[in-house]
Design a protein around this motif. Structure first.
Motif, PDB file in Angstrom:
ATOM      1  N   VAL A  13       8.630  30.344  15.738  1.00 50.81           N
ATOM      2  CA  VAL A  13       8.597  31.839  15.288  1.00 50.81           C
ATOM      3  C   VAL A  13      10.199  32.129  14.955  1.00 50.81           C
ATOM      4  N   TYR A  14      10.392  32.252  13.733  1.00 51.12           N
ATOM      5  CA  TYR A  14      11.838  32.726  13.390  1.00 51.12           C
ATOM      6  C   TYR A  14      11.925  34.038  13.450  1.00 51.12           C
ATOM      7  N   ARG A  15      13.338  34.437  13.870  1.00 57.28           N
ATOM      8  CA  ARG A  15      13.797  35.855  13.857  1.00 57.28           C
ATOM      9  C   ARG A  15      14.317  36.230  12.401  1.00 57.28           C
ATOM     10  N   GLN A  16      14.190  37.246  11.895  1.00 56.32           N
ATOM     11  CA  GLN A  16      14.860  37.727  10.732  1.00 56.32           C
ATOM     12  C   GLN A  16      15.420  38.949  10.844  1.00 56.32           C
ATOM     13  N   GLY A  17      16.613  38.939   9.989  1.00 51.27           N
ATOM     14  CA  GLY A  17      17.183  40.544  10.309  1.00 51.27           C
ATOM     15  C   GLY A  17      18.018  40.739  11.497  1.00 51.27           C
ATOM     16  N   THR A  26       6.074  34.107  12.156  1.00 49.71           N
ATOM     17  CA  THR A  26       5.433  32.994  12.615  1.00 49.71           C
ATOM     18  C   THR A  26       5.199  31.872  11.607  1.00 49.71           C
ATOM     19  N   ALA A  27       6.220  30.846  11.435  1.00 48.35           N
ATOM     20  CA  ALA A  27       6.091  29.932  10.479  1.00 48.35           C
ATOM     21  C   ALA A  27       5.109  28.970  10.569  1.00 48.35           C
ATOM     22  N   VAL A  28       4.700  28.480  11.961  1.00 48.57           N
ATOM     23  CA  VAL A  28       3.817  27.358  12.053  1.00 48.57           C
ATOM     24  C   VAL A  28       3.287  27.984  13.867  1.00 48.57           C
ATOM     25  N   GLY A  46      -0.209  22.337   1.238  1.00 44.61           N
ATOM     26  CA  GLY A  46      -0.372  23.694   1.441  1.00 44.61           C
ATOM     27  C   GLY A  46       0.549  24.597   0.431  1.00 44.61           C
ATOM     28  N   GLU A  47       0.166  25.670   0.146  1.00 46.70           N
ATOM     29  CA  GLU A  47       1.061  26.354  -0.881  1.00 46.70           C
ATOM     30  C   GLU A  47       2.389  26.857  -0.197  1.00 46.70           C
ATOM     31  N   SER A  48       3.343  27.360  -0.980  1.00 49.58           N
ATOM     32  CA  SER A  48       4.304  27.624  -0.501  1.00 49.58           C
ATOM     33  C   SER A  48       4.642  28.856   0.551  1.00 49.58           C
ATOM     34  N   GLY A  49       5.483  28.418   1.595  1.00 51.30           N
ATOM     35  CA  GLY A  49       5.393  29.313   2.732  1.00 51.30           C
ATOM     36  C   GLY A  49       4.231  28.867   3.760  1.00 51.30           C
ATOM     37  N   SER A  50       3.636  27.899   3.633  1.00 50.28           N
ATOM     38  CA  SER A  50       2.487  27.637   4.735  1.00 50.28           C
ATOM     39  C   SER A  50       3.046  27.108   5.955  1.00 50.28           C
ATOM     40  N   GLY A  51       4.257  26.559   5.928  1.00 49.46           N
ATOM     41  CA  GLY A  51       4.713  26.159   7.002  1.00 49.46           C
ATOM     42  C   GLY A  51       5.147  24.533   7.185  1.00 49.46           C
ATOM     43  N   LYS A  52       5.023  23.988   6.132  1.00 57.42           N
ATOM     44  CA  LYS A  52       4.967  22.399   5.966  1.00 57.42           C
ATOM     45  C   LYS A  52       6.367  21.792   6.153  1.00 57.42           C
ATOM     46  N   SER A  53       7.462  22.916   5.723  1.00 61.85           N
ATOM     47  CA  SER A  53       9.020  22.322   5.644  1.00 61.85           C
ATOM     48  C   SER A  53       9.202  22.398   7.149  1.00 61.85           C
ATOM     49  N   THR A  54       8.743  23.666   7.730  1.00 58.81           N
ATOM     50  CA  THR A  54       9.171  23.787   9.239  1.00 58.81           C
ATOM     51  C   THR A  54       8.683  22.691  10.057  1.00 58.81           C
ATOM     52  N   VAL A  55       7.429  22.217   9.849  1.00 59.40           N
ATOM     53  CA  VAL A  55       6.804  21.019  10.635  1.00 59.40           C
ATOM     54  C   VAL A  55       7.786  19.930  10.272  1.00 59.40           C
ATOM     55  N   THR A 215       3.678  17.846   0.302  1.00 55.43           N
ATOM     56  CA  THR A 215       3.805  18.096  -0.815  1.00 55.43           C
ATOM     57  C   THR A 215       2.838  19.105  -1.372  1.00 55.43           C
ATOM     58  N   HIS A 216       3.079  19.828  -2.757  1.00 57.68           N
ATOM     59  CA  HIS A 216       2.216  20.520  -3.298  1.00 57.68           C
ATOM     60  C   HIS A 216       1.258  19.766  -4.229  1.00 57.68           C
ATOM     61  N   ASP A 217       1.512  18.750  -4.287  1.00 57.75           N
ATOM     62  CA  ASP A 217       0.781  17.732  -5.273  1.00 57.75           C
ATOM     63  C   ASP A 217      -0.318  16.981  -4.780  1.00 57.75           C
TER      64      ASP A 217
HETATM   65  N1  LIG Z   1      15.218  29.388   8.672  1.00 58.75           N
HETATM   66  C1  LIG Z   1      14.436  30.131   8.564  1.00 58.75           C
HETATM   67  N2  LIG Z   1      14.414  31.510   9.065  1.00 58.75           N
HETATM   68  C2  LIG Z   1      13.454  32.448   8.909  1.00 58.75           C
HETATM   69  N3  LIG Z   1      12.475  32.352   8.299  1.00 58.75           N
HETATM   70  C3  LIG Z   1      12.058  31.055   7.820  1.00 58.75           C
HETATM   71  C4  LIG Z   1      12.924  29.890   7.945  1.00 58.75           C
HETATM   72  N4  LIG Z   1      12.651  28.773   7.355  1.00 58.75           N
HETATM   73  C5  LIG Z   1      11.214  29.462   7.136  1.00 58.75           C
HETATM   74  N5  LIG Z   1      10.986  30.572   7.133  1.00 58.75           N
HETATM   75  C6  LIG Z   1       9.753  31.156   6.894  1.00 58.75           C
HETATM   76  O1  LIG Z   1       8.640  30.473   7.639  1.00 58.75           O
HETATM   77  C7  LIG Z   1       7.680  30.524   6.606  1.00 58.75           C
HETATM   78  C8  LIG Z   1       7.098  29.285   6.533  1.00 58.75           C
HETATM   79  O2  LIG Z   1       8.389  28.458   5.527  1.00 58.75           O
HETATM   80  P1  LIG Z   1       8.329  26.765   5.250  1.00 58.75           P
HETATM   81  O3  LIG Z   1       9.592  26.671   4.203  1.00 58.75           O
HETATM   82  O4  LIG Z   1       8.095  26.113   6.482  1.00 58.75           O
HETATM   83  O5  LIG Z   1       6.933  26.717   4.277  1.00 58.75           O
HETATM   84  P2  LIG Z   1       6.639  25.509   3.142  1.00 58.75           P
HETATM   85  O6  LIG Z   1       5.031  25.533   3.353  1.00 58.75           O
HETATM   86  O7  LIG Z   1       7.401  24.549   3.439  1.00 58.75           O
HETATM   87  O8  LIG Z   1       7.141  26.213   1.861  1.00 58.75           O
HETATM   88  P3  LIG Z   1       7.723  25.861   0.584  1.00 58.75           P
HETATM   89  O9  LIG Z   1       6.855  24.598   0.138  1.00 58.75           O
HETATM   90  O10 LIG Z   1       8.105  26.852  -0.025  1.00 58.75           O
HETATM   91  O11 LIG Z   1       8.881  24.940   1.018  1.00 58.75           O
HETATM   92  C9  LIG Z   1       8.109  31.314   5.332  1.00 58.75           C
HETATM   93  O12 LIG Z   1       7.434  32.447   5.493  1.00 58.75           O
HETATM   94  C10 LIG Z   1       9.611  31.242   5.313  1.00 58.75           C
HETATM   95  O13 LIG Z   1      10.276  32.417   4.697  1.00 58.75           O
END
Ligand SMILES: Nc1ncnc2c1ncn2[C@@H]1O[C@H](COP(=O)(O)OP(=O)(O)OP(=O)(O)O)[C@@H](O)[C@H]1O
Length: 270
Positions: A13-17, A26-28, A46-55, A215-217
């Motif tokens: 869970v990220y805190r924003q603001g 909740t990113a993941v 998964g599409e953009s924002g699905s949490g892949k990079s956070t994993v 990947t998106h691909d």
């Molecule tokens: N450091 C951060 N602080 C706050 N929110 C974040 C942070 N990193 C990611 N998020 C949020 O967490 C969610 C998942 O993001 P993440 O980058 O993991 O997805 P993704 O599937 O990798 O997307 P992309 O393909 O666009 O990189 C999104 O809503 C993103 O805005």
């Protein structure tokens, strides 16, 4: 058999603001999966924002989970010091999306290879210049390049595809067991993507390396991965053998993703 990597009920869970209008994202959410000891390519799509990079960031020890646990080789991933980071990076190496961001434009690329060789020599002993060159050349051979081809060159003197190969070669120098590649081909010319993805297949079989390929691909994921995880809004919606899942996706989101990316009538010849 023990797992090389395991994620168990991982939530981030990220805190924003600021104080006012603070928002929780909740990113993941409750993600669990394992990589076994056998070398494997696991795609996370998964599409953009699905949490892949956070994993990916949690697997690389760059950010900690809010809940749940990640283990690498039976030990909880927790990095608190430079020494712990170095020890972990010997085993788990990242490959970034944009190779031009991974290299300082004013620094010759071979210097990165030599520095990595000096810092992460598999024997633990600091290699001399000649040994470092040998290690760099060996790593470059694994990605289809030679030291002669890249020696003295600046990043802009190489193509995006070549530079990504150099970045992968650099990641191989510590002889890691796992590569975490986050969108490694999205900045690479479309005609060269398959070559890099095929390279992952070779590294798996030749070096016994496991690779998490984010990947998106879907097309490249289909060809290279053993297993696939499909994420949506931080959760895993479908998983399994890549070809089984992508030939016949069960979850409506997986079906929509496949239709959007590959076309509804995608059916590979192989
Ligand atoms: N450091 C951060 N602080 C706050 N929110 C974040 C942070 N990193 C990611 N998020 C949020 O967490 C969610 C998942 O993001 P993440 O980058 O993991 O997805 P993704 O599937 O990798 O997307 P992309 O393909 O666009 O990189 C999104 O809503 C993103 O805005």
């Amino acid at each position: 058999m023990s797992a090389l990597l395991s994620l168990s009920h991982v939530t981030k869970v990220y805190r924003q603001g600021g104080m006012l209008g603070r928002r929780l994202i909740t990113a993941v959410k409750d993600v669990s999966f394992e990589l076994g000891e056998e070398p494997e390519i696991l795609s996370i799509v998964g599409e953009s924002g699905s949490g892949k990079s956070t994993v990916a960031a949690m697997i690389l020890g760059q950010t900690e989970p809010t809940e749940g646990e990640l283990q690498f080789d039976g030990k909880t991933v927790a990095i608190h010091s430079r020494a712990e980071r170095k020890a972990f990076m010997k085993e788990v190496q990242p490959v970034l999306q944009n190779p031009f961001e991974a290299f300082n434009p004013l620094k010759r690329v071979d210097r990165y290879l030599f520095e990595t060789a000096r810092n992460f020599s598999a024997s633990g002993k600091r290699p001399d210049r000649q040994q470092a060159e040998k290690m760099a050349d060996a790593a470059l051979h694994h990605v289809g390049l030679t030291l002669e081809e890249v020696k003295g060159r600046f990043p802009h003197e190489l193509s995006g595809g070549q530079l990504q190969r150099v970045a992968i070669a650099r990641a191989l120098i510590p002889q890691p067991r796992l590569l975490v590649a986050d969108e490694p081909v999205s900045m690479v010319d479309a005609s060269l993507r398959m070559a890099i993805v095929n390279l992952f297949g070779r590294l798996k079989s030749e070096l016994g390396l496991s690779i998490i390929y984010i990947t998106h691909d879907l097309a490249t994921a289909y060809y290279v991965s053993d297993n696939i995880i499909i994420m949506r809004k931080g959760e895993i919606v479908e998983r399994g053998r890549a070809r089984t899942v992508l030939d016949n996706p069960q979850h409506p989101y997986s079906r929509a993703l496949k239709d959007a990316v590959l076309g509804a009538d995608f059916s590979p010849a192989t």
